[in-house]
Design an enzyme around this catalytic site. Structure first.
Site, PDB file in Angstrom:
ATOM      1  N   PRO A   2      57.755  23.677   9.841  1.00 54.65           N
ATOM      2  CA  PRO A   2      57.303  25.763   8.865  1.00 54.65           C
ATOM      3  C   PRO A   2      57.918  26.971   9.889  1.00 54.65           C
ATOM      4  O   PRO A   2      58.104  27.236  10.804  1.00 54.65           O
ATOM      5  CB  PRO A   2      55.971  25.256   9.502  1.00 54.65           C
ATOM      6  N   GLU A   3      58.615  27.534   8.754  1.00 55.35           N
ATOM      7  CA  GLU A   3      58.138  28.272   8.888  1.00 55.35           C
ATOM      8  C   GLU A   3      57.654  29.795   8.443  1.00 55.35           C
ATOM      9  O   GLU A   3      56.157  29.429   8.154  1.00 55.35           O
ATOM     10  CB  GLU A   3      59.808  29.436   8.525  1.00 55.35           C
ATOM     11  N   HIS A  99      48.929  10.412  13.894  1.00 57.75           N
ATOM     12  CA  HIS A  99      49.005  11.129  14.497  1.00 57.75           C
ATOM     13  C   HIS A  99      48.644  12.430  13.953  1.00 57.75           C
ATOM     14  O   HIS A  99      48.555  13.358  14.275  1.00 57.75           O
ATOM     15  CB  HIS A  99      50.875  11.492  14.195  1.00 57.75           C
ATOM     16  N   ARG A 117      56.130  14.932  15.241  1.00 61.61           N
ATOM     17  CA  ARG A 117      56.906  14.762  16.843  1.00 61.61           C
ATOM     18  C   ARG A 117      56.223  15.411  17.511  1.00 61.61           C
ATOM     19  O   ARG A 117      56.989  15.369  19.213  1.00 61.61           O
ATOM     20  CB  ARG A 117      57.913  15.083  15.749  1.00 61.61           C
ATOM     21  N   ARG A 160      76.270  42.289  20.856  1.00 57.66           N
ATOM     22  CA  ARG A 160      76.436  40.757  20.944  1.00 57.66           C
ATOM     23  C   ARG A 160      77.813  39.983  19.608  1.00 57.66           C
ATOM     24  O   ARG A 160      77.666  40.403  18.582  1.00 57.66           O
ATOM     25  CB  ARG A 160      74.880  40.543  20.428  1.00 57.66           C
TER      26      ARG A 160
END
Length: 281
Positions: A2-3, A99, A117, A160
């Site tokens: 998920p973003e 899970h 996970r 950067r």
DNA sequence: ACCACTACCTGAAGGC
DNA sequence: TGCCTTCAGGTAGTGG
């Protein structure tokens, strides 16, 4: 998984089942996910009513009438399933999946958190202290905040040498982008992902914000992306994955107007990265 | 401060 | 069918 668009999709899916509801019972089926649950997690939640369900970056935040807020991160495989209660559903609820680590019960539904996970995590903190929470305090602006614009990026990128894609993945720079949408946004902005952030000119830098917002808006409108088994809480999959222009499309033609390049898969900072070497400079 | 790299955990998919 | 390897959208911690 998920973003930002997927988390927002989950938030919208959970809202009707949770907001305004009282948690009658909460069960944790193991002591930890990525981190240990905070002390007395289940009992602190039980009895509380959910006032609001918000999103910050990839975090979900549920404000409770107990003056605490529940913070949830889905990690890679975290997801919520909503089931009617046995009474409401008639047939009785199915047994829990392997899970299924947390079960939230309201008067009307069971909301089950699954995370194969266990890269996800949950925490509880006083709502008034949310800004100081270590996981939230370091987050950069939301992509749709006014501040997330060229001058901000100019400052963040100065000096950067890190590739710009890696910088966009840094949640302290901007909150909510992940591996897919960072790649997609840079393709739309026609900027090479490995280009050192500090070496990007102002004109190109100005293309980043609109590209990020466009891809996120489209993805949210599509209900997020479904890879493997991600599904919104109502069980319906998002379908933005069909609209990926680079992610997972190594070898395919670049879709940018007038470009005859082919998408290449590379590895940057240990993550798969997709871009068109011809039009992304 | 910055940056590269590793670890965390499990399941799916591909090669043989 | 099965074994083995590789890969996966996340963040945090280490060490140069």
């Amino acid at each position: 998984m998920p973003e930002l668009p997927e988390v927002e999709t989950v938030r919208r899916g959970l809202e009707p089942a949770l907001v305004g509801e009282r948690l009658s019972k909460v069960t944790i089926r193991r002591p930890d996910l990525r981190f240990a649950f905070p002390p007395r997690f289940a009992s602190r939640l039980a009895g509380a009513r959910i006032l609001e369900l918000r999103r910050r970056g990839k975090f979900l935040i549920a404000d409770l009438d107990s003056r605490e807020s529940l913070i949830v991160h889905l990690g890679m495989t975290g997801r919520f399933l909503i089931e009617g209660t046995p009474a409401a559903e008639g047939s009785g609820s199915a047994s829990l999946a392997k899970h299924a680590h947390v079960v939230f019960e309201t008067d009307d539904a069971r909301i089950i958190f699954e995370d194969a996970r266990r890269f996800g995590f949950m925490d509880l903190t006083l709502t008034a202290r949310l800004p100081d929470h270590p996981r939230l305090a370091s987050l950069g602006p939301e992509p749709f905040d006014d501040i997330f614009a060229e001058p901000y990026l100019a400052k963040a990128f100065t000096g950067r040498r890190q590739g710009v894609k890696t910088m966009l993945l840094d949640q302290a720079v901007v909150a909510g982008l992940g591996n897919i949408y960072a790649s997609e946004a840079l393709h739309r902005a026609r900027i090479a992902p490995e280009k050192p952030a500090g070496a990007i000119g102002k004109a190109a830098r100005s293309r980043i914000t609109p590209a990020v917002r466009a891809v996120l808006e489209e993805a949210i409108a599509a209900g997020g992306s479904t890879l493997r088994d991600f599904a919104a809480a109502n069980g319906s999959p998002g379908y933005f994955q069909h609209s990926f222009r680079v992610y997972g499309r190594g070898g395919e033609p670049c879709g940018n107007r007038g470009c005859r390049g082919r998408i290449r898969r590379t590895v940057q900072a240990g993550r798969a990265t997709y871009h068109c070497p011809l039009c992304q400079k």
